[in-house]
Design an enzyme around this catalytic site. Sequence first.
Site, PDB file in Angstrom:
ATOM      1  N   ASP A  24       3.991   4.397 -22.674  1.00 53.21           N
ATOM      2  CA  ASP A  24       4.991   5.419 -22.399  1.00 53.21           C
ATOM      3  C   ASP A  24       4.435   6.440 -21.412  1.00 53.21           C
ATOM      4  O   ASP A  24       3.332   6.963 -21.595  1.00 53.21           O
ATOM      5  CB  ASP A  24       5.419   6.107 -23.704  1.00 53.21           C
ATOM      6  CG  ASP A  24       6.847   6.602 -23.633  1.00 53.21           C
ATOM      7  OD1 ASP A  24       7.125   7.466 -22.790  1.00 53.21           O
ATOM      8  OD2 ASP A  24       7.679   6.112 -24.417  1.00 53.21           O
ATOM      9  N   SER A  82      12.560   8.216 -21.421  1.00 54.84           N
ATOM     10  CA  SER A  82      12.425   7.155 -22.423  1.00 54.84           C
ATOM     11  C   SER A  82      13.748   6.507 -22.793  1.00 54.84           C
ATOM     12  O   SER A  82      13.804   5.315 -23.070  1.00 54.84           O
ATOM     13  CB  SER A  82      11.811   7.715 -23.694  1.00 54.84           C
ATOM     14  OG  SER A  82      10.475   8.024 -23.481  1.00 54.84           O
ATOM     15  N   ASP A 175      10.880  19.160 -19.598  1.00 51.89           N
ATOM     16  CA  ASP A 175      11.534  18.356 -18.562  1.00 51.89           C
ATOM     17  C   ASP A 175      11.610  19.145 -17.260  1.00 51.89           C
ATOM     18  O   ASP A 175      12.052  18.617 -16.232  1.00 51.89           O
ATOM     19  CB  ASP A 175      12.952  17.958 -19.007  1.00 51.89           C
ATOM     20  CG  ASP A 175      12.914  17.122 -20.279  1.00 51.89           C
ATOM     21  OD1 ASP A 175      11.960  16.340 -20.438  1.00 51.89           O
ATOM     22  OD2 ASP A 175      13.819  17.272 -21.122  1.00 51.89           O
ATOM     23  N   ARG A 293      21.712  13.565 -24.712  1.00 51.78           N
ATOM     24  CA  ARG A 293      20.824  12.504 -25.215  1.00 51.78           C
ATOM     25  C   ARG A 293      20.668  12.606 -26.726  1.00 51.78           C
ATOM     26  O   ARG A 293      20.583  13.715 -27.271  1.00 51.78           O
ATOM     27  CB  ARG A 293      19.476  12.600 -24.499  1.00 51.78           C
ATOM     28  CG  ARG A 293      18.440  11.651 -25.047  1.00 51.78           C
ATOM     29  CD  ARG A 293      17.248  11.494 -24.133  1.00 51.78           C
ATOM     30  NE  ARG A 293      16.020  11.385 -24.886  1.00 51.78           N
ATOM     31  CZ  ARG A 293      14.833  11.109 -24.361  1.00 51.78           C
ATOM     32  NH1 ARG A 293      14.716  10.924 -23.057  1.00 51.78           N
ATOM     33  NH2 ARG A 293      13.773  11.039 -25.117  1.00 51.78           N
ATOM     34  N   ASP A 295      18.253  11.243 -29.203  1.00 49.64           N
ATOM     35  CA  ASP A 295      17.113  11.233 -30.140  1.00 49.64           C
ATOM     36  C   ASP A 295      16.857  12.601 -30.761  1.00 49.64           C
ATOM     37  O   ASP A 295      16.644  12.720 -31.972  1.00 49.64           O
ATOM     38  CB  ASP A 295      15.833  10.674 -29.487  1.00 49.64           C
ATOM     39  CG  ASP A 295      15.406  11.395 -28.221  1.00 49.64           C
ATOM     40  OD1 ASP A 295      16.212  12.164 -27.663  1.00 49.64           O
ATOM     41  OD2 ASP A 295      14.247  11.202 -27.773  1.00 49.64           O
ATOM     42  N   LYS A 370       7.732   7.665 -31.085  1.00 46.38           N
ATOM     43  CA  LYS A 370       8.356   6.684 -30.188  1.00 46.38           C
ATOM     44  C   LYS A 370       9.020   5.549 -30.963  1.00 46.38           C
ATOM     45  O   LYS A 370       9.437   4.560 -30.364  1.00 46.38           O
ATOM     46  CB  LYS A 370       7.305   6.112 -29.227  1.00 46.38           C
ATOM     47  CG  LYS A 370       6.628   7.153 -28.340  1.00 46.38           C
ATOM     48  CD  LYS A 370       7.543   7.683 -27.243  1.00 46.38           C
ATOM     49  CE  LYS A 370       6.912   8.824 -26.471  1.00 46.38           C
ATOM     50  NZ  LYS A 370       7.797   9.368 -25.437  1.00 46.38           N
ATOM     51  N   ASP A 438       2.545   9.642 -22.348  1.00 47.21           N
ATOM     52  CA  ASP A 438       3.703  10.524 -22.269  1.00 47.21           C
ATOM     53  C   ASP A 438       3.532  11.799 -23.100  1.00 47.21           C
ATOM     54  O   ASP A 438       3.701  12.912 -22.596  1.00 47.21           O
ATOM     55  CB  ASP A 438       4.942   9.788 -22.740  1.00 47.21           C
ATOM     56  CG  ASP A 438       6.166  10.659 -22.587  1.00 47.21           C
ATOM     57  OD1 ASP A 438       6.499  10.980 -21.433  1.00 47.21           O
ATOM     58  OD2 ASP A 438       6.762  11.038 -23.605  1.00 47.21           O
ATOM     59  N   HIS A 442       2.993  15.509 -21.559  1.00 43.81           N
ATOM     60  CA  HIS A 442       3.939  16.629 -21.716  1.00 43.81           C
ATOM     61  C   HIS A 442       3.254  17.940 -22.099  1.00 43.81           C
ATOM     62  O   HIS A 442       3.864  18.999 -22.003  1.00 43.81           O
ATOM     63  CB  HIS A 442       4.963  16.310 -22.815  1.00 43.81           C
ATOM     64  CG  HIS A 442       6.094  15.443 -22.363  1.00 43.81           C
ATOM     65  ND1 HIS A 442       6.910  15.763 -21.308  1.00 43.81           N
ATOM     66  CD2 HIS A 442       6.559  14.271 -22.847  1.00 43.81           C
ATOM     67  CE1 HIS A 442       7.833  14.829 -21.161  1.00 43.81           C
ATOM     68  NE2 HIS A 442       7.637  13.902 -22.085  1.00 43.81           N
ATOM     69  N   ASP A 479       7.682   2.919 -19.163  1.00 43.06           N
ATOM     70  CA  ASP A 479       9.101   3.258 -19.041  1.00 43.06           C
ATOM     71  C   ASP A 479       9.389   4.270 -17.944  1.00 43.06           C
ATOM     72  O   ASP A 479      10.526   4.411 -17.506  1.00 43.06           O
ATOM     73  CB  ASP A 479       9.658   3.738 -20.394  1.00 43.06           C
ATOM     74  CG  ASP A 479       8.890   4.921 -20.971  1.00 43.06           C
ATOM     75  OD1 ASP A 479       7.742   5.195 -20.534  1.00 43.06           O
ATOM     76  OD2 ASP A 479       9.431   5.581 -21.879  1.00 43.06           O
ATOM     77  N   HIS A 480       8.367   5.007 -17.500  1.00 40.96           N
ATOM     78  CA  HIS A 480       8.516   6.027 -16.435  1.00 40.96           C
ATOM     79  C   HIS A 480       7.162   6.670 -16.253  1.00 40.96           C
ATOM     80  O   HIS A 480       6.265   6.459 -17.078  1.00 40.96           O
ATOM     81  CB  HIS A 480       9.543   7.107 -16.813  1.00 40.96           C
ATOM     82  CG  HIS A 480       9.261   7.709 -18.155  1.00 40.96           C
ATOM     83  ND1 HIS A 480       8.273   8.651 -18.356  1.00 40.96           N
ATOM     84  CD2 HIS A 480       9.787   7.461 -19.374  1.00 40.96           C
ATOM     85  CE1 HIS A 480       8.225   8.949 -19.639  1.00 40.96           C
ATOM     86  NE2 HIS A 480       9.118   8.244 -20.288  1.00 40.96           N
ATOM     87  N   HIS A 511       8.248  14.366 -16.689  1.00 45.26           N
ATOM     88  CA  HIS A 511       8.142  13.011 -16.143  1.00 45.26           C
ATOM     89  C   HIS A 511       8.177  13.070 -14.621  1.00 45.26           C
ATOM     90  O   HIS A 511       8.353  14.130 -14.037  1.00 45.26           O
ATOM     91  CB  HIS A 511       9.328  12.161 -16.610  1.00 45.26           C
ATOM     92  CG  HIS A 511       9.395  11.982 -18.091  1.00 45.26           C
ATOM     93  ND1 HIS A 511      10.480  11.448 -18.726  1.00 45.26           N
ATOM     94  CD2 HIS A 511       8.499  12.268 -19.067  1.00 45.26           C
ATOM     95  CE1 HIS A 511      10.257  11.391 -20.026  1.00 45.26           C
ATOM     96  NE2 HIS A 511       9.070  11.902 -20.260  1.00 45.26           N
TER      97      HIS A 511
HETATM   98  O1  LIG Z   1      12.131  14.481 -25.407  1.00 45.23           O
HETATM   99  C1  LIG Z   1      11.073  14.562 -24.776  1.00 45.23           C
HETATM  100  O2  LIG Z   1       9.965  14.561 -25.322  1.00 45.23           O
HETATM  101  C2  LIG Z   1      11.146  14.711 -23.286  1.00 45.23           C
HETATM  102  O3  LIG Z   1      12.247  15.510 -22.936  1.00 45.23           O
HETATM  103  C3  LIG Z   1      11.360  13.391 -22.628  1.00 45.23           C
HETATM  104  O4  LIG Z   1      10.385  12.480 -23.007  1.00 45.23           O
HETATM  105  P1  LIG Z   1      10.747  10.969 -23.348  1.00 45.23           P
HETATM  106  O5  LIG Z   1      11.929  10.611 -22.480  1.00 45.23           O
HETATM  107  O6  LIG Z   1       9.510  10.199 -22.893  1.00 45.23           O
HETATM  108  O7  LIG Z   1      10.999  10.857 -24.775  1.00 45.23           O
HETATM  109 MN   LIG Z   2       9.005   7.653 -22.290  1.00 49.10          MN
HETATM  110 MN   LIG Z   3       8.367  11.926 -22.234  1.00 53.03          MN
END
Ligand SMILES: O=C(O)[C@H](O)COP(=O)(O)O
Ligand SMILES: [Mn+2]
Ligand SMILES: [Mn+2]
Length: 575
Positions: A24, A82, A175, A293, A295, A370, A438, A442, A479-480, A511
């Site tokens: 990641d 992600s 972000d 989004r 999550d 994740k 990742d 961050h 993934d990025h 990212h």
């Molecule tokens: O939610 C997060 O942690 C970041 O805004 C984006 O990170 P992720 O896309 O790798 O989860």
């Molecule tokens: Mn990711």
């Molecule tokens: Mn991330």
Amino acid sequence: MSFRLEPSKDFKKPPGPVCLIVMDGVGIGNEEQYNAWYCARTPFLDALRSGKTPKGSVVLNAVVDASGRSVGLPEDSDMGNSEVGHNAFGAGRIYSQGAKLVNESMDSKAFKTGETWKWLLENCKDGKDGTLHLLGLWSDGNVHSHIKHAYALLDAAIEEGCKHIRFHILLDGRDVSETSALLYVEPLEKHLASLRDKGIDAQIASGGGRMVTTMDRYEADWRIVQRGWLAHVLADTESIRTFSSASDAIQTFRKEENGVIDQFLPPFIIVDDKRNPVGKMKDGDSVILFNFRGDRAIEISTCFDAPEGTFRHFDRGCMPKVRFAGMMQYDGESKIPKHYIVSPPHIERTLGEYLVHNGCRRLSISETQKFGHVTYFFNGNRANKFDEELELYVEVPSSRERENTRPWMKAAEITDSALAAIDEFKPDFVVLNYANGDMVGHTGDYNAAVIAMEAVDVSLSRLVNGIVEREGIAIVSADHGNCETMAEIDKKTGKPVKGNSPQGWKALTSHTTTPVPVMITGYGIDKYEIDETVTWGDENRKKAGIVNVTATCINLLGFEKPKEWLPGLLKAKSV
Ligand SMILES: O=C(O)[C@H](O)COP(=O)(O)O
Ligand SMILES: [Mn+2]
Ligand SMILES: [Mn+2]
């Protein structure tokens, strides 16, 4: 349309599993000091990149796009993330993503004709004095939200005669630039003041840094959501600090804790001259969570939606009777939330679904942070299994401490569990995510990010060797980008912007748009080669994308790809 896949003419299934390993947030960046991968000691990854594992197996290498239109985002300048990355890995084709669909609805004002909007506004107009609360991530990061969407909702509400509006703003710095909160908050404060001059009662009511307030994910730490509930909903001034304005809160916290970055600013409540909260939610109010989004939006949505007696994560206190809607439905299968403003992309016929219809066993594994990426996002934003027997989802619990204090995270434990599950469950296909690049990226902590990459390297060498020994195939990708660019780069000079990090640059916590590697090794790989003609669809750029990895996986499992997917990256070698 049937899910039955044709056997491949060119590819033969290996005896062991085909494993997609997602590092990641690990792009292939410039060979510079701010690139944590380049500067880390990663002998195994170096070997993969050079075309041979240390044990002599052939490795096929490609570099592919993982940002912008290649993953369904509006512009090529949009960094990957992600959600879109794992959606692409799982779906094998490009879907217009949430960001794009919400943009379109906000621009055309299509949402105003929807049932949800009317239902929300009923509380707040035509003689009703309900307040409209807008809650969400206050930045233009475009990963979870965009301020322009919240402004569009505000304008639309005012147009319809809504008189009382409150904002509950989560500060970003993850972000977007790490200490940029005031760039977004001050214009909002000014705008709301000008509305007040025109007789509209609009104010910021509460807020807090997103990593400690409201935006937890995958149930890693419900205390984060509880803090948000206390600040935004109950306005509990006993437990949450009070300020006269959001910018005052931000400045005070920064003075008190030198070096604190926006994502970790504590929660706050805004109070009036008499020290009363200005935006406590009450019966008859309406609430919109404007993040698109899912999550980090699912838990707080559940707090609003779950009926009395069914919610067990914390005491919601004296809960006001409000109408709640999300910008999107974040999980279509579990119907979270019940009400939403824009319909999400309907991602279907994913790799996961094809696998179970063709009798293949699948393992998804990662650590908590994740876990939903390899299940929920990979399955097209549905958390539940397609088939209880054929699928095994393994979550290794993440630590709740900041990732830069233990950059190895759970890479070793994930590797142990994955190898054990491969032996016991005998999956045909594995999708695994190492969170390190990742999550540590961050934090902006460069030294920790270097260690994160070294931890990934050690685990990867054990995992990939284990897969090769079991006569399987490993596809190592990402993934990025994130940790390959740990400094903000000046667009004109191409050099790091000067700043307060120990390295003397301004840390980059977000990212990137950097391309990512695809490295394929294992059983029978020497019979294949990279098909250089394959692209994700943009003829001008002539590059493949992570979206082409899905068909690569299904080919390696011995099937022709489904018609609706984009082509895979490999072809049989001509003899
Ligand atoms: O939610 C997060 O942690 C970041 O805004 C984006 O990170 P992720 O896309 O790798 O989860
Ligand atoms: Mn990711
Ligand atoms: Mn991330």
